[in-house]
Design an enzyme around this catalytic site. Structure first.
Site, PDB file in Angstrom:
ATOM      1  N   HIS A 136      -9.858   7.378   3.647  1.00 40.39           N
ATOM      2  CA  HIS A 136      -9.662   5.985   4.084  1.00 40.39           C
ATOM      3  C   HIS A 136     -10.983   5.254   4.319  1.00 40.39           C
ATOM      4  CE1 HIS A 136      -5.673   7.713   4.977  1.00 40.39           C
ATOM      5  NE2 HIS A 136      -5.231   6.496   4.736  1.00 40.39           N
ATOM      6  N   HIS A 186       0.844  -1.209   0.000  1.00 41.84           N
ATOM      7  CA  HIS A 186       0.000   0.000   0.000  1.00 41.84           C
ATOM      8  C   HIS A 186       0.874   1.253   0.000  1.00 41.84           C
ATOM      9  CE1 HIS A 186      -3.641   2.360   1.536  1.00 41.84           C
ATOM     10  NE2 HIS A 186      -2.632   3.164   1.860  1.00 41.84           N
ATOM     11  N   GLU A 187       1.853   1.290   0.907  1.00 42.24           N
ATOM     12  CA  GLU A 187       2.688   2.496   1.025  1.00 42.24           C
ATOM     13  C   GLU A 187       3.536   2.701  -0.230  1.00 42.24           C
ATOM     14  OE1 GLU A 187       2.009   4.578   3.124  1.00 42.24           O
ATOM     15  OE2 GLU A 187       0.798   3.309   4.409  1.00 42.24           O
ATOM     16  N   HIS A 241       1.653   4.240  -3.022  1.00 39.53           N
ATOM     17  CA  HIS A 241       1.497   5.697  -2.973  1.00 39.53           C
ATOM     18  C   HIS A 241       2.608   6.368  -3.779  1.00 39.53           C
ATOM     19  CE1 HIS A 241      -2.005   6.356  -0.554  1.00 39.53           C
ATOM     20  NE2 HIS A 241      -1.534   5.729   0.503  1.00 39.53           N
ATOM     21  N   TYR A 262      -5.077  14.241  -3.024  1.00 42.06           N
ATOM     22  CA  TYR A 262      -5.375  13.468  -1.812  1.00 42.06           C
ATOM     23  C   TYR A 262      -6.521  14.111  -1.031  1.00 42.06           C
ATOM     24  CZ  TYR A 262      -3.920   9.981   1.633  1.00 42.06           C
ATOM     25  OH  TYR A 262      -3.851   8.880   2.467  1.00 42.06           O
ATOM     26  N   GLU A 322      -6.278   6.230  -2.285  1.00 38.98           N
ATOM     27  CA  GLU A 322      -6.238   5.213  -1.227  1.00 38.98           C
ATOM     28  C   GLU A 322      -6.616   3.828  -1.764  1.00 38.98           C
ATOM     29  OE1 GLU A 322      -5.443   4.677   2.021  1.00 38.98           O
ATOM     30  OE2 GLU A 322      -4.259   6.412   1.481  1.00 38.98           O
ATOM     31  N   ASP A 355     -10.194  13.472   7.767  1.00 38.34           N
ATOM     32  CA  ASP A 355      -9.403  12.558   6.938  1.00 38.34           C
ATOM     33  C   ASP A 355      -9.447  12.966   5.457  1.00 38.34           C
ATOM     34  OD1 ASP A 355      -7.869  10.406   6.099  1.00 38.34           O
ATOM     35  OD2 ASP A 355      -9.542   8.976   6.163  1.00 38.34           O
TER      36      ASP A 355
END
Lengths: 344, 82
Positions: A265, A162-163, A166, A177, A186, A260
């Site tokens: 998310h 996931h990271e 990005h 974002y 996301e 958020d």
């Protein structure tokens, strides 16, 4: 003036050769490094990739230890090719970055985050009782968790995927974002994070658990993961996490909020579930047709940074049609219909 | 004008969870308010999966909202929500 003993038309033919050694030598001799001239000339995507990267696929991992401070990147503790550490978080980060790199290289022929062999840098033991992992624009950062609600964030390979994803999104469509484009950003990270795990385990779309962050919740927390792409809203139910997993699986339940960055998310549950439905609808391994459709939509140059869910949906439907034909187009369109988004 | 209380809300992060705390002690609320105002001028960063912090600062005369990224909020303020 570029002089050579071999006529350019022969080099151009050799630049299309199946053997990468012959191909790369011909491209280098043509003197087209770092230009798109060859690809325009021959119109071959593989050649364009070879020209842009100018080198073979490169995996170079650098794992650092912040030693519970917040200075990045911290002390270098394991470089590419070095023996495993005695520190499990270091090894999980190293292996997880390797699994992620492998999915991108094997399946999508992407040479690291920037498609040019960029170092994969990760830092573990960031801060104290840090319940998070993030991408800072250059590298990945992993907290140890608080030990009560969260375990260490390297524990789940899909979190690492996931990271890193990005970074891929930042290098390609660069989805803003915030609000729907942020939720798509996301979702893309969850999609490819899950594909990293599925590819590493050799699981088909039917076999996969489609969970994000399995193993991340501490032992006595009531939940299996942080998110479920198969069944958004069902990953956990625990008062200490604020109650039930709030992810919607349908556009009618889209969460309007200013928290958020507009619920990025939370609302990611909608495109997450669309990908799951597409993968199951297309059948086989999710990284094959469904993965290629989503990857092409992300990196193909048409996806706008401010894209909405319907715009992304439409692009994936068109991409499925172009790559795999009418049956695939129908399956992807039905997947989006399943989350309440109608395409044409 | 003096600060009466500060409500701190943290959202986002990889987990996407929301947590809130309220600081009622006027001296501590004042210290947090000063730290928040200083931090507002620091770089927000370009992190993905960073936390988002919202501060509701209630004074004798007004209510102010300030939003900061995890990269901006000083550690001693973040510790309030650990």
């Amino acid at each position: 003036m570029h002089c050579t003993l071999v006529p350019p038309y022969i080099l151009q033919a050799l630049a299309r050769h199946q053997d990468p050694v012959v191909r790369d030598a011909a491209i280098a001799t043509l003197g087209y490094d770092k230009t798109f001239a060859v690809s325009r000339l021959i119109g071959d995507r593989d050649i364009r990739a070879a020209v842009v990267t100018g080198r073979a696929p490169r995996l170079h991992r650098l794992i650092h230890d912040a030693q519970h401070e917040e200075d990045l990147p911290g002390a270098l503790v394991r470089s590419e090719g070095e023996a495993p550490s005695t520190d499990v978080a270091v090894n999980e980060a190293y292996d997880g970055l390797g699994d992620t790199w492998k999915l991108y290289e094997d399946v999508f022929q992407r040479n690291s985050i920037d498609d040019a062999g960029m170092d994969l840098s990760g830092t573990v033991h960031f801060s104290q009782q840090y319940d998070n992992a993030y991408w800072d624009g250059q590298q990945m950062v992993f907290g140890d968790g608080d030990g009560v609600l969260f375990n260490r964030f390297t524990i789940s390979v899909d979190v690492i995927g996931h990271e890193l994803t990005h970074g891929v999104t930042g290098a390609t469509a660069d989805l803003a974002y915030k609000n729907q484009s942020g939720a798509l950003n996301e979702s893309i990270s969850d999609v490819f994070g899950s594909l990293v795990k599925q590819y590493a385990l050799g699981q088909s779309a039917e076999e996969a658990d489609w969970l994000i962050g399995a193993g991340l919740l501490a032992e006595d927390v009531h939940g299996v993961a942080l998110r479920s792409m198969k069944a958004p809203g069902t990953a956990y139910d625990d008062d200490r996490l604020g109650g039930k997993d709030p992810q919607p699986a349908h556009i009618r339940d889209y969460l309007r909020t200013t928290s958020d960055n507009g619920g990025v998310h939370t609302n990611s549950g909608i495109p997450n579930h669309a990908f799951y439905l597409a993968a199951v609808g297309l059948g086989g391994n999710a990284w094959e047709q469904a993965g290629h459709v989503w990857y092409d939509a992300l990196t193909g140059g048409e996806l706008q940074p401010t894209a909405t869910f319907p715009q992304f949906a439409q692009l994936t439907v068109a991409t499925a049609d172009r790559l795999y034909g009418a049956a695939a187009k129908k399956a992807v369109a039905e997947a989006w219909t399943g989350v309440g988004i109608v395409t044409s | 004008m003096s600060v009466l209380r500060v409500v701190v809300t943290r959202s986002g992060g990889f987990a996407g969870l929301t947590a809130t705390t309220e600081v009622d002690d006027p001296d501590e609320a004042e210290r947090i308010t000063e730290a928040v105002h200083r931090a507002a001028g620091s770089p927000a960063g370009n992190r993905r999966d960073d936390f988002v912090y919202e501060f509701t600062i209630v004074t004798t005369t007004e209510t102010e909202h300030v939003e900061l990224t995890g990269a901006q909020v000083p550690a001693e303020v973040r510790a309030r929500l650990r």
